[in-house]
Design a protein around this motif. Sequence first.
Motif, mmCIF file in Angstrom:
data_model
loop_
_atom_site.group_PDB
_atom_site.id
_atom_site.type_symbol
_atom_site.label_atom_id
_atom_site.label_comp_id
_atom_site.label_asym_id
_atom_site.label_seq_id
_atom_site.Cartn_x
_atom_site.Cartn_y
_atom_site.Cartn_z
ATOM 1 N N SER A 108 0.559 -0.769 0.321
ATOM 2 C CA SER A 108 -0.282 -0.114 -0.163
ATOM 3 C C SER A 108 0.733 1.223 -0.178
ATOM 4 O O SER A 108 1.120 2.599 0.687
ATOM 5 C CB SER A 108 -0.951 -0.395 1.224
ATOM 6 O OG SER A 108 -0.173 -0.059 2.483
ATOM 7 N N GLY A 109 1.965 1.326 -0.638
ATOM 8 C CA GLY A 109 2.997 2.493 -0.511
ATOM 9 C C GLY A 109 3.999 2.645 0.767
ATOM 10 O O GLY A 109 3.815 3.626 0.957
ATOM 11 N N THR A 134 -4.381 3.431 5.403
ATOM 12 C CA THR A 134 -5.335 2.558 4.323
ATOM 13 C C THR A 134 -4.587 1.333 5.485
ATOM 14 O O THR A 134 -3.175 0.907 4.882
ATOM 15 C CB THR A 134 -5.684 3.086 3.271
ATOM 16 O OG1 THR A 134 -6.031 1.347 2.854
ATOM 17 C CG2 THR A 134 -4.488 2.533 1.968
ATOM 18 N N PRO A 141 -4.351 -2.700 -0.141
ATOM 19 C CA PRO A 141 -3.589 -2.534 -1.088
ATOM 20 C C PRO A 141 -3.653 -1.879 -2.029
ATOM 21 O O PRO A 141 -4.855 -1.089 -2.084
ATOM 22 C CB PRO A 141 -3.310 -3.729 -2.033
ATOM 23 C CG PRO A 141 -4.747 -4.598 -2.164
ATOM 24 C CD PRO A 141 -5.295 -4.128 -0.450
ATOM 25 N N LYS A 142 -2.449 -1.179 -2.520
ATOM 26 C CA LYS A 142 -2.728 0.016 -3.734
ATOM 27 C C LYS A 142 -3.529 0.247 -4.819
ATOM 28 O O LYS A 142 -3.376 -0.980 -5.213
ATOM 29 C CB LYS A 142 -1.519 1.257 -3.693
ATOM 30 C CG LYS A 142 -0.004 0.122 -4.599
ATOM 31 C CD LYS A 142 1.278 0.955 -4.126
ATOM 32 C CE LYS A 142 2.125 0.066 -4.819
ATOM 33 N NZ LYS A 142 3.339 0.976 -4.252
ATOM 34 N N GLU A 143 -3.810 0.638 -5.744
ATOM 35 C CA GLU A 143 -4.865 0.726 -6.529
ATOM 36 C C GLU A 143 -3.686 0.391 -7.793
ATOM 37 O O GLU A 143 -3.281 -0.320 -8.764
ATOM 38 C CB GLU A 143 -5.698 1.588 -7.275
ATOM 39 C CG GLU A 143 -7.059 1.108 -6.369
ATOM 40 C CD GLU A 143 -7.980 2.694 -6.477
ATOM 41 O OE1 GLU A 143 -8.629 3.110 -7.872
ATOM 42 O OE2 GLU A 143 -8.732 2.840 -5.342
ATOM 43 N N SER A 159 3.902 0.745 -8.330
ATOM 44 C CA SER A 159 4.831 1.511 -8.524
ATOM 45 C C SER A 159 5.495 1.518 -9.664
ATOM 46 O O SER A 159 5.209 2.851 -10.576
ATOM 47 C CB SER A 159 6.038 1.974 -7.704
ATOM 48 O OG SER A 159 6.985 0.434 -6.961
ATOM 49 N N TYR A 174 -2.934 8.802 -6.289
ATOM 50 C CA TYR A 174 -2.107 7.578 -4.853
ATOM 51 C C TYR A 174 -2.958 8.312 -4.219
ATOM 52 O O TYR A 174 -2.785 8.030 -3.445
ATOM 53 C CB TYR A 174 -0.329 8.056 -4.966
ATOM 54 C CG TYR A 174 -0.196 7.161 -6.136
ATOM 55 C CD1 TYR A 174 -0.114 6.165 -5.506
ATOM 56 C CD2 TYR A 174 0.656 7.417 -6.652
ATOM 57 C CE1 TYR A 174 0.132 5.128 -7.027
ATOM 58 C CE2 TYR A 174 1.606 6.802 -7.870
ATOM 59 C CZ TYR A 174 0.973 5.425 -7.679
ATOM 60 O OH TYR A 174 1.515 4.758 -8.660
ATOM 61 N N THR A 190 -5.635 11.930 2.725
ATOM 62 C CA THR A 190 -3.940 12.043 2.742
ATOM 63 C C THR A 190 -3.556 13.701 2.319
ATOM 64 O O THR A 190 -2.345 14.426 3.301
ATOM 65 C CB THR A 190 -3.610 11.562 0.970
ATOM 66 O OG1 THR A 190 -4.067 10.459 0.644
ATOM 67 C CG2 THR A 190 -1.547 11.788 0.643
ATOM 68 N N GLY A 207 1.671 5.238 -2.776
ATOM 69 C CA GLY A 207 -0.090 5.323 -1.999
ATOM 70 C C GLY A 207 -0.468 6.199 -0.969
ATOM 71 O O GLY A 207 0.328 7.643 -1.753
ATOM 72 N N HIS A 222 -0.254 7.278 2.127
ATOM 73 C CA HIS A 222 -0.146 7.179 3.537
ATOM 74 C C HIS A 222 1.106 8.558 3.596
ATOM 75 O O HIS A 222 1.644 8.835 2.715
ATOM 76 C CB HIS A 222 0.737 6.375 4.477
ATOM 77 C CG HIS A 222 0.312 5.314 3.764
ATOM 78 N ND1 HIS A 222 -0.726 5.025 4.836
ATOM 79 C CD2 HIS A 222 0.708 4.546 3.575
ATOM 80 C CE1 HIS A 222 -1.346 3.720 4.003
ATOM 81 N NE2 HIS A 222 -0.437 3.149 3.310
#
Length: 329
Positions: free
Chosen positions: A102-103, A184, A187-189, A192, A256, A261, A285, A287
């Motif tokens: 998730s970054g 979160t 997982p990120k969408e 990278s 992201y 954020t 991500g 964060h």
Amino acid sequence: MTHVARAIAHPNIALAKYWGKLDVATNLPAVPSLSLTLDGMSTTTAVAFDPALAADAVELNGAPASRADAARVSALLDRVRAAAGTGVRARVASENDFPTASGLASSASGFAALALAATRAAGLAWDAARVSDLARRSSASAARSIFGGWVVLPAGRQGEDFLAAEPLAPADHWDVALVVAVATEGPKETGSTGGMQHAARTSPYYAAWVEAAPAMFTRVRAALLARDLEALGTAAEHSALAMHACSLAADPATLYFQPVTLAALARVRELRRAGVGAWATIDAGPHVKVLCAGGDAARVAEAMCEVPGVLRTIEGRPGGAAVVEDLAP
Ligand code: PMV
């Protein structure tokens, strides 16, 4: 020959961002980056080469890996097998003690731990630079997690497709903290690699980013060596937001950020107005990671916890190099 090994690696957070590849096949970075390896979070990976296996068996956080994740693990193992002159398949079990994909740099600590455990289990007596180069081929940021403290990954190649990260200053160089505001656990969408390739193809700002990034890196490096927190924080925030600006200008945009954020970024600015030295960096991500003096970490963590949408904070401190041990088969 040892057949089983276990490695522990820590994530790292880049203050001068890597974003962009010379080409996908070699995974050589287009820009130099500089990171801090953290303690307080880790990936532990065990690798066992087992002649009884018909295929690699990969488990991530106690569950069978997805096909895509397993393929990335096997690609690294294939390089190790080629170097060791063996075709034996491996059982891999990897655990993160922080959110995956998730970054939060799980690929960095993950591939660093995998590269170290796999080379050791295969009986390869490689030095840290060679292991770093191996990890880099899977995830460029993973090259940096082989080393502790402040680490540089140059752009381009050092030899024929060879590129390793280099330690710049040890963990005890400077008492700073990176407070991660966890937004979160999912997982990120856009991963990278996908994000940077999409930016390279479609963002009119990509060329500008690649041109500007070396000067941002130089600024981050100089501030770090001078232990100038305000200069480091200012340069790190610039690098991160310029990287995101590049991806925001992609077509369609890669975004992201989530509402949390921006709320967290605003909180960091408020902290600065209130006289607390705090600067933000953001990876692929949602964060926000806040750089501050070690002595301000508790206060910064408390402030970030109050931001609506922040689930919790993790206080990252300068951490050590990845380590490996042999296990009895
Ligand atoms: O190593 P990768 O392919 O997961 O890319 C990492 C990219 C950033 O985390 C956004 C920046 C960096 O330098 O770590």
